[in-house]
Design a protein around this motif. Structure first.
Motif, PDB file in Angstrom:
ATOM      1  N   TYR A 238      28.750  89.877 -37.751  1.00 22.43           N
ATOM      2  CA  TYR A 238      28.833  91.297 -38.093  1.00 22.43           C
ATOM      3  C   TYR A 238      29.409  91.430 -39.499  1.00 22.43           C
ATOM      4  O   TYR A 238      30.605  91.627 -39.686  1.00 22.43           O
ATOM      5  CB  TYR A 238      29.716  91.990 -37.065  1.00 22.43           C
ATOM      6  CG  TYR A 238      29.649  93.495 -37.069  1.00 22.43           C
ATOM      7  CD1 TYR A 238      28.492  94.165 -36.702  1.00 22.43           C
ATOM      8  CD2 TYR A 238      30.764  94.250 -37.423  1.00 22.43           C
ATOM      9  CE1 TYR A 238      28.443  95.541 -36.693  1.00 22.43           C
ATOM     10  CE2 TYR A 238      30.723  95.630 -37.400  1.00 22.43           C
ATOM     11  CZ  TYR A 238      29.556  96.266 -37.036  1.00 22.43           C
ATOM     12  OH  TYR A 238      29.518  97.641 -37.017  1.00 22.43           O
ATOM     13  N   PRO A 240      29.929  92.977 -43.421  1.00 23.00           N
ATOM     14  CA  PRO A 240      30.161  94.358 -43.887  1.00 23.00           C
ATOM     15  C   PRO A 240      28.848  95.115 -44.120  1.00 23.00           C
ATOM     16  O   PRO A 240      28.770  96.316 -43.855  1.00 23.00           O
ATOM     17  CB  PRO A 240      30.917  94.164 -45.208  1.00 23.00           C
ATOM     18  CG  PRO A 240      31.572  92.829 -45.082  1.00 23.00           C
ATOM     19  CD  PRO A 240      30.671  91.988 -44.235  1.00 23.00           C
ATOM     20  N   GLU A 241      27.809  94.411 -44.564  1.00 24.34           N
ATOM     21  CA  GLU A 241      26.515  95.079 -44.804  1.00 24.34           C
ATOM     22  C   GLU A 241      25.924  95.559 -43.476  1.00 24.34           C
ATOM     23  O   GLU A 241      25.407  96.676 -43.372  1.00 24.34           O
ATOM     24  CB  GLU A 241      25.500  94.133 -45.471  1.00 24.34           C
ATOM     25  CG  GLU A 241      25.876  93.677 -46.875  1.00 24.34           C
ATOM     26  CD  GLU A 241      27.025  92.655 -46.886  1.00 24.34           C
ATOM     27  OE1 GLU A 241      27.051  91.791 -45.994  1.00 24.34           O
ATOM     28  OE2 GLU A 241      27.906  92.761 -47.773  1.00 24.34           O
ATOM     29  N   ALA A 243      27.592  96.141 -40.761  1.00 32.09           N
ATOM     30  CA  ALA A 243      28.470  97.201 -40.242  1.00 32.09           C
ATOM     31  C   ALA A 243      28.082  98.551 -40.845  1.00 32.09           C
ATOM     32  O   ALA A 243      28.021  99.569 -40.146  1.00 32.09           O
ATOM     33  CB  ALA A 243      29.920  96.877 -40.558  1.00 32.09           C
ATOM     34  N   GLU A 244      27.781  98.534 -42.131  1.00 28.43           N
ATOM     35  CA  GLU A 244      27.416  99.779 -42.815  1.00 28.43           C
ATOM     36  C   GLU A 244      26.089 100.318 -42.267  1.00 28.43           C
ATOM     37  O   GLU A 244      25.945 101.514 -42.009  1.00 28.43           O
ATOM     38  CB  GLU A 244      27.278  99.478 -44.307  1.00 28.43           C
ATOM     39  CG  GLU A 244      27.467 100.680 -45.193  1.00 28.43           C
ATOM     40  CD  GLU A 244      27.475 100.273 -46.657  1.00 28.43           C
ATOM     41  OE1 GLU A 244      26.668 100.809 -47.409  1.00 28.43           O
ATOM     42  OE2 GLU A 244      28.281  99.368 -47.020  1.00 28.43           O
ATOM     43  N   GLU A 245      25.142  99.408 -42.072  1.00 31.85           N
ATOM     44  CA  GLU A 245      23.835  99.805 -41.534  1.00 31.85           C
ATOM     45  C   GLU A 245      23.974 100.379 -40.109  1.00 31.85           C
ATOM     46  O   GLU A 245      23.334 101.370 -39.768  1.00 31.85           O
ATOM     47  CB  GLU A 245      22.907  98.578 -41.540  1.00 31.85           C
ATOM     48  CG  GLU A 245      21.458  98.925 -41.301  1.00 31.85           C
ATOM     49  CD  GLU A 245      20.536  97.700 -41.377  1.00 31.85           C
ATOM     50  OE1 GLU A 245      20.986  96.616 -41.817  1.00 31.85           O
ATOM     51  OE2 GLU A 245      19.372  97.856 -40.978  1.00 31.85           O
ATOM     52  N   CYS A 246      24.836  99.748 -39.320  1.00 29.84           N
ATOM     53  CA  CYS A 246      25.057 100.223 -37.945  1.00 29.84           C
ATOM     54  C   CYS A 246      25.669 101.619 -37.950  1.00 29.84           C
ATOM     55  O   CYS A 246      25.305 102.481 -37.147  1.00 29.84           O
ATOM     56  CB  CYS A 246      25.971  99.272 -37.180  1.00 29.84           C
ATOM     57  SG  CYS A 246      25.170  97.722 -36.765  1.00 29.84           S
ATOM     58  N   MET A 247      26.624 101.823 -38.843  1.00 32.14           N
ATOM     59  CA  MET A 247      27.292 103.124 -38.935  1.00 32.14           C
ATOM     60  C   MET A 247      26.261 104.209 -39.224  1.00 32.14           C
ATOM     61  O   MET A 247      26.229 105.246 -38.541  1.00 32.14           O
ATOM     62  CB  MET A 247      28.332 103.056 -40.061  1.00 32.14           C
ATOM     63  CG  MET A 247      29.276 104.195 -40.091  1.00 32.14           C
ATOM     64  SD  MET A 247      30.337 104.130 -38.621  1.00 32.14           S
ATOM     65  CE  MET A 247      31.371 105.506 -38.900  1.00 32.14           C
ATOM     66  N   GLU A 248      25.406 103.916 -40.186  1.00 31.89           N
ATOM     67  CA  GLU A 248      24.459 104.923 -40.672  1.00 31.89           C
ATOM     68  C   GLU A 248      23.302 105.148 -39.686  1.00 31.89           C
ATOM     69  O   GLU A 248      22.900 106.276 -39.438  1.00 31.89           O
ATOM     70  CB  GLU A 248      23.932 104.415 -42.022  1.00 31.89           C
ATOM     71  CG  GLU A 248      23.038 105.358 -42.757  1.00 31.89           C
ATOM     72  CD  GLU A 248      22.355 104.615 -43.911  1.00 31.89           C
ATOM     73  OE1 GLU A 248      21.178 104.898 -44.169  1.00 31.89           O
ATOM     74  OE2 GLU A 248      23.003 103.714 -44.517  1.00 31.89           O
ATOM     75  N   LYS A 249      22.785 104.054 -39.118  1.00 27.43           N
ATOM     76  CA  LYS A 249      21.561 104.190 -38.308  1.00 27.43           C
ATOM     77  C   LYS A 249      21.822 104.265 -36.805  1.00 27.43           C
ATOM     78  O   LYS A 249      20.944 104.653 -36.049  1.00 27.43           O
ATOM     79  CB  LYS A 249      20.631 103.002 -38.580  1.00 27.43           C
ATOM     80  CG  LYS A 249      20.128 102.966 -40.002  1.00 27.43           C
ATOM     81  CD  LYS A 249      19.126 101.843 -40.184  1.00 27.43           C
ATOM     82  CE  LYS A 249      18.619 101.815 -41.617  1.00 27.43           C
ATOM     83  NZ  LYS A 249      18.071 100.490 -41.950  1.00 27.43           N
TER      84      LYS A 249
END
Ligand code: AMP
Ligand code: GLY
Length: 425
Positions: A238, A240-241, A243-249
């Motif tokens: 997991y 950071p990239e 994590a960011e994608e999961c947050m957004e999508k």
């Protein structure tokens, strides 16, 4: 505050230990609890699914807050009843808990709101389901009971024969009762799995440190699926990239979708994710803390859990401190021989001190009972031995060192917890 925690496994033990660190917490109660928990919280013999019994207990104890940890009482509406009685609660109401209570619901939600997940169809007629399997002719195929099934309702069928059998067992023979009156048949995905628990007050979502479960009973991911034989945190897949994608999508769209459906989710929302070559996809949602994920996530939490729970209830999570230590944690589950199939209970355990602990780690009790000062096994997953450390290897070494001090007849545990994660790093 006096807090009642509903449930009685390793997850509840971890919640109680974290709450006990809060200067705001006075008395801790647990129902039904277990042998290990009883050393830290007063336990009451009320089953988690006895909704009216739990409400009556909360009233009798004049609890200032009730934390409902397991899936069944959440889906059955315990939080709805407690809220109606004016209690401060932690956990979603039944309208929101359906995100775990019905896989058909969660799949339709994801489709409607464009949240990435495996392609699927829902069936309540076995002939139609079998016709669909034959038309797709793609194996492995994934067949899931719609409702709650103690983590056993997912079959990865390697052949048409296995898939047809699974459909007949579930729909025609009601293998999981009404939970399998409907099934979801979905596309088989591949990639590393990540568990992300999050706090949400319905307005914002705050992910906790990521973790990795080990679901199969034996080393090298062999044997049957279990509730979880061990966990590590953080999960090195997991990034950071991601994590960011999961947050957004995934994360934000999910809480917004639930709100838009009139099912605002307040509590711990668990995202079971697979990192596929096409990006992260949702394998499942749970409406609660994972077990044994909680046993590695909460020891790393720095904020005050009582404050966080209260802010989730009040819709003020943005003001709470949800930060995590820059360390690693590992949990090795010691289970009864035979688990997840049949096993013996009531076996005396050795190696603990009076509190049910061993040096160098923290032992979360999952299925134990205390009788005449002795700890006895009382479930499939018996204890989760957790340690933290500056890196994963240190956490694992400490956890396994503690495991080696504990013994009971036919104890069974995996020797390779965290091995996959160490190889990724
Ligand atoms: P669940 O109870 O939905 O988390 O499923 C249990 C396990 O089955 C997951 O942790 C995955 O390992 C596996 N699984 C579930 N759905 C799929 C899928 N669509 N493709 C591949 N594996 C899956
Ligand atoms: N460890 C997976 C779960 O709690 O469902």
């Amino acid at each position: 505050m006096d807090i009642l925690v509903v449930g009685g496994g390793g997850r509840e033990h971890a919640i109680i230990m974290k709450l006990s660190e809060s200067p705001r917490v006075d008395k801790l109660y647990c129902a039904p609890g277990n042998g290990g928990i009883s050393k830290y919280a007063e336990c009451f013999d009320v089953p988690a699914t006895d909704i009216e019994g739990q409400v009556a207990l909360a009233k009798r104890l004049k609890a200032d807050m009730v934390v409902v940890a397991p899936d069944d009482p959440l889906v059955m509406g315990l939080v709805d009843r407690l809220n109606a009685e004016g209690f401060i609660t932690f956990g979603p109401d039944s309208k929101a808990a359906i995100i775990e209570g019905s896989k058909a619901f969660s799949k339709e939600l994801m489709k409607k709101y464009g949240i990435p997940t495996a392609r699927y169809e829902v069936f309540d007629d076995s002939e139609k389901a079998i016709a669909y399997l034959k038309e797709q002719n793609s194996y492995p195929a994934v067949i899931k009971a719609d409702g709650l099934a103690l983590g056993k309702g997912v079959i990865i069928a390697q052949s048409e024969d296995e898939a047809v059998q699974a459909v007949k067992d579930m729909i025609d023979d009601r293998k999981f009762g009404e939970s399998s009156a409907r099934v979801v048949i979905e596309e088989y995905l591949t990639g590393p799995e990540v568990s992300v628990l999050s706090f949400t007050d319905g307005n914002i979502v705050v992910p906790m440190v990521s973790s990795m479960d080990h679901k199969r009973a034996y080393d090298n991911d062999e044997g049957l699926n279990t509730g979880g034989m061990g966990t590590i945190a953080p999960n090195p897949c997991y990034t950071p990239e991601i994590a960011e994608e999961c947050m957004e999508k995934i994360f934000i769209p999910t809480i917004n979708a639930m709100k838009a459906e009139g099912r605002t989710f307040k509590g711990c929302l668990y995202f079971g994710l697979m990192i596929t070559k096409d990006g992260p996809k949702v394998i499942e949602y749970n409406c609660r803390f994972g077990d044994p994920e909680t046993q590695v996530v909460l020891p790393l939490l720095e904020g005050d859990l009582c404050d966080i729970f209260e802010s989730v209830y009040n819709g003020t999570l943005s003001q709470a401190d949800v930060s995590f230590k820059d360390e690693c944690a590992a949990c090795v589950v010691m289970a009864s021989g035979g688990y997840p199939l049949s096993y013996k209970k009531g076996i005396e355990m050795h190696g603990f001190d009076d509190m049910g602990q061993v040096e160098g780690a923290f032992v979360y009790h999952a299925g134990t009972k205390l009788e005449g000062g002795r700890f006895l096994t009382n479930g499939g997953r018996v204890i989760g031995v957790t340690a933290t450390g500056k890196d994963l290897q240190t956490a694992l070494d400490n956890s396994y060192k503690a495991v080696s001090k504990i013994s009971f007849e036919n104890a069974h545990y995996r020797h390779d917890i965290g091995k996959k994660a160490l190889n990724i790093k």
